[in-house]
Design an enzyme around this catalytic site. Sequence first.
Site, short mmCIF file in Angstrom:
data_model
loop_
_atom_site.label_atom_id
_atom_site.label_comp_id
_atom_site.label_asym_id
_atom_site.label_seq_id
_atom_site.Cartn_x
_atom_site.Cartn_y
_atom_site.Cartn_z
N ASP A 33 0.85 -1.19 0.00
CA ASP A 33 0.00 0.00 0.00
C ASP A 33 0.89 1.24 0.00
O ASP A 33 1.89 1.32 0.70
CB ASP A 33 -0.91 -0.01 1.23
CG ASP A 33 -2.04 1.00 1.12
OD1 ASP A 33 -3.20 0.58 1.03
OD2 ASP A 33 -1.76 2.22 1.13
N ILE A 34 0.51 2.24 -0.80
CA ILE A 34 1.31 3.45 -0.94
C ILE A 34 1.27 4.31 0.33
O ILE A 34 2.16 5.15 0.55
CB ILE A 34 0.81 4.25 -2.17
CG1 ILE A 34 1.89 5.14 -2.72
CG2 ILE A 34 -0.45 5.04 -1.86
CD1 ILE A 34 1.57 5.70 -4.11
N HIS A 104 -10.12 -5.18 -3.30
CA HIS A 104 -8.80 -5.35 -2.71
C HIS A 104 -8.95 -5.76 -1.26
O HIS A 104 -9.81 -5.24 -0.55
CB HIS A 104 -7.94 -4.10 -2.83
CG HIS A 104 -8.62 -2.84 -2.43
ND1 HIS A 104 -9.56 -2.23 -3.22
CD2 HIS A 104 -8.50 -2.07 -1.32
CE1 HIS A 104 -10.00 -1.12 -2.63
NE2 HIS A 104 -9.37 -1.01 -1.45
P1 AMP Z 1 -9.77 1.48 0.26
O1 AMP Z 1 -10.00 2.70 1.09
O2 AMP Z 1 -10.14 0.21 0.95
O3 AMP Z 1 -10.36 1.59 -1.13
O4 AMP Z 1 -8.20 1.38 0.10
C1 AMP Z 1 -7.49 1.91 -0.99
C2 AMP Z 1 -6.03 1.81 -0.64
O5 AMP Z 1 -5.29 1.96 -1.83
C3 AMP Z 1 -5.55 2.88 0.35
O6 AMP Z 1 -5.02 2.25 1.50
C4 AMP Z 1 -4.48 3.63 -0.47
O7 AMP Z 1 -3.38 4.02 0.33
C5 AMP Z 1 -4.09 2.59 -1.50
N1 AMP Z 1 -3.54 3.12 -2.75
C6 AMP Z 1 -4.05 4.10 -3.53
N2 AMP Z 1 -3.30 4.28 -4.62
C7 AMP Z 1 -2.28 3.37 -4.54
C8 AMP Z 1 -1.18 3.06 -5.37
N3 AMP Z 1 -0.94 3.70 -6.51
N4 AMP Z 1 -0.35 2.05 -4.98
C9 AMP Z 1 -0.58 1.40 -3.83
N5 AMP Z 1 -1.60 1.65 -3.00
C10 AMP Z 1 -2.45 2.62 -3.35
#
Ligand code: AMP
Length: 117
Positions: A33-34, A104
């Site tokens: 996760d970023i 996810h």
């Molecule tokens: P959710 O709120 O369950 O939809 O989680 C989305 C997750 O995606 C969050 O924890 C973000 O930090 C993560 N995220 C968003 N963009 C990226 C990216 N480019 N690479 C990795 N994680 C990401």
Amino acid sequence: MAYDSNNIFAKILRGEIPCQRVYEDNQVLAFHDINPKAPIHVLVIPKGAYNSFMDFTIRASFEEIAAFFQAVTKIAEDLKFGDNGFRLVINNGPDSGQEVPHLHVHLIGGKRLGGMA
Ligand code: AMP
């Protein structure tokens, strides 16, 4: 809800934006996760176009569903949480705060996480 093929995880799957990959097979991709919420925070996604947990479990085949959750277990083993355990989170829909409309699983651990917020 129709699948939005411009969502960020679809772009990662197409190789249009990078990720820190931790696992990949023909049905599943996992990456860091970023914006990690703990020392270990990995996202596991199916390669199929499913916008949520509900969409996946309703539309995917039993084989896809089994392969996905077996991959989550394999990734958790590879991350070596061991007896300390870990947390799985799946946000589904607006009230949960789901930001990215591609299923996810958050795999979170590496410290004592405390109670759910
Ligand atoms: P959710 O709120 O369950 O939809 O989680 C989305 C997750 O995606 C969050 O924890 C973000 O930090 C993560 N995220 C968003 N963009 C990226 C990216 N480019 N690479 C990795 N994680 C990401």
